[in-house]
Every structure is written in C-alpha cells, then in structure tokens.
Design a protein around this motif. Structure first.
Motif, mmCIF file in Angstrom:
data_model
loop_
_atom_site.group_PDB
_atom_site.id
_atom_site.type_symbol
_atom_site.label_atom_id
_atom_site.label_comp_id
_atom_site.label_asym_id
_atom_site.label_seq_id
_atom_site.Cartn_x
_atom_site.Cartn_y
_atom_site.Cartn_z
ATOM 1 N N ARG A 1 0.838 -1.194 0.000
ATOM 2 C CA ARG A 1 0.000 0.000 0.000
ATOM 3 C C ARG A 1 0.869 1.237 0.000
ATOM 4 O O ARG A 1 1.675 1.438 0.898
ATOM 5 C CB ARG A 1 -0.908 0.010 1.219
ATOM 6 N N MET A 2 0.688 2.054 -1.042
ATOM 7 C CA MET A 2 1.425 3.300 -1.152
ATOM 8 C C MET A 2 0.637 4.255 -2.038
ATOM 9 O O MET A 2 -0.303 3.820 -2.709
ATOM 10 C CB MET A 2 2.830 3.053 -1.699
ATOM 11 N N PRO A 3 0.983 5.529 -2.033
ATOM 12 C CA PRO A 3 0.236 6.491 -2.853
ATOM 13 C C PRO A 3 0.304 6.135 -4.332
ATOM 14 O O PRO A 3 1.329 5.659 -4.827
ATOM 15 C CB PRO A 3 0.959 7.820 -2.595
ATOM 16 N N GLY A 4 -0.798 6.337 -5.026
ATOM 17 C CA GLY A 4 -0.812 6.033 -6.456
ATOM 18 C C GLY A 4 -0.945 4.539 -6.686
ATOM 19 O O GLY A 4 -1.828 3.897 -6.142
ATOM 20 N N GLU A 5 -0.042 4.006 -7.460
ATOM 21 C CA GLU A 5 -0.086 2.575 -7.783
ATOM 22 C C GLU A 5 0.291 1.724 -6.577
ATOM 23 O O GLU A 5 1.084 2.138 -5.740
ATOM 24 C CB GLU A 5 0.882 2.274 -8.931
ATOM 25 N N SER A 6 -0.238 0.531 -6.543
ATOM 26 C CA SER A 6 0.090 -0.383 -5.445
ATOM 27 C C SER A 6 1.485 -0.971 -5.638
ATOM 28 O O SER A 6 2.044 -0.949 -6.746
ATOM 29 C CB SER A 6 -0.927 -1.523 -5.382
ATOM 30 N N GLY A 7 2.009 -1.519 -4.573
ATOM 31 C CA GLY A 7 3.297 -2.193 -4.646
ATOM 32 C C GLY A 7 3.269 -3.389 -5.579
ATOM 33 O O GLY A 7 4.275 -3.718 -6.214
ATOM 34 N N LEU A 8 2.117 -4.055 -5.693
ATOM 35 C CA LEU A 8 2.013 -5.197 -6.611
ATOM 36 C C LEU A 8 2.036 -4.742 -8.066
ATOM 37 O O LEU A 8 2.625 -5.407 -8.919
ATOM 38 C CB LEU A 8 0.766 -6.022 -6.306
ATOM 39 N N THR A 9 1.426 -3.597 -8.349
ATOM 40 C CA THR A 9 1.503 -3.044 -9.703
ATOM 41 C C THR A 9 2.940 -2.638 -10.011
ATOM 42 O O THR A 9 3.447 -2.905 -11.105
ATOM 43 C CB THR A 9 0.559 -1.827 -9.846
ATOM 44 N N LEU A 10 3.602 -2.028 -9.043
ATOM 45 C CA LEU A 10 5.010 -1.667 -9.212
ATOM 46 C C LEU A 10 5.848 -2.920 -9.452
ATOM 47 O O LEU A 10 6.704 -2.942 -10.345
ATOM 48 C CB LEU A 10 5.527 -0.908 -7.994
ATOM 49 N N LEU A 11 5.615 -3.961 -8.673
ATOM 50 C CA LEU A 11 6.336 -5.225 -8.851
ATOM 51 C C LEU A 11 6.197 -5.726 -10.281
ATOM 52 O O LEU A 11 7.184 -6.093 -10.923
ATOM 53 C CB LEU A 11 5.794 -6.271 -7.870
#
Length: 108
Positions: free
Chosen positions: A34-44
C-alpha cells in the motif's frame, strides 16, 4: 537499514521508483503493497517487465494469503509481514547476494 550498513534510497511513489530505475538499478528493491498512487504489486509487475533481474521484496501490514500468493506469482523475491524484524530483511538480502554471487561464479 542504515544501522546495519545497508545503503538505501526512499521514494514516495511508484512513479519515482520507476524514474530512478531508468538511471540505475539496485541490488534489491523493497516495496510496501500500500502506497500512494499505484500499489506495490503493480510496481512489482512493472519492475519485472522492465528489469527482471532486480529482486523485489514485498512487505505489508495487511498480510493475507491472497496477497502473498499474488506477490509470489508475480515473481516477488520474498514477502514480509509488518512489523518485520530488521534481521528478516538482512537475511533476505544476504541470501539474495549469495545467490547472485553463486550464479555469477557458475557462469565464469
């Protein structure tokens, strides 16, 4: 991390991470789900598309079997639940470094 002598950089969004990765790649990347904007899973997912060699450790305070399975399915190197012990990250980073060194040695 600083107390353990592990160099690190922090970013406030997935966008900032991707901008930084375009310039240089770390040995290991740690991201919250959980972070601002895109999720950590999307970033991954984006990191694995563009920089598949970077091991990504996903961490969260909201752990569930579903998110753990999703993170591993999307090729996370590890999945840590908050609150985590610094020793957990240190051990994961050490294992990753050893694995990378063994792979490099085997290719020599």
């Amino acid at each position: 991390l600083a107390r353990e002598g592990i160099p690190y950089k922090t970013f406030s969004s997935a966008y900032e991470v991707l901008q930084a990765l375009a310039v240089s790649q770390p040995q290991v990347l740690v991201s919250d789900i959980r972070m601002p904007g895109e999720s950590g899973l999307t970033l991954l997912n984006k990191i694995k598309e563009r920089y598949p060699q970077i091991p990504v450790i996903i961490m969260t305070a909201f752990a569930s079997i579903d998110t753990a399975v999703q993170a591993i399915d999307e090729r996370a190197y590890d999945y840590l639940r908050k609150p985590y012990q610094l020793a957990e990250i240190r051990a994961t980073v050490d294992v990753q470094r050893l694995s990378r060194d063994v792979t490099r040695f085997a290719r020599s």
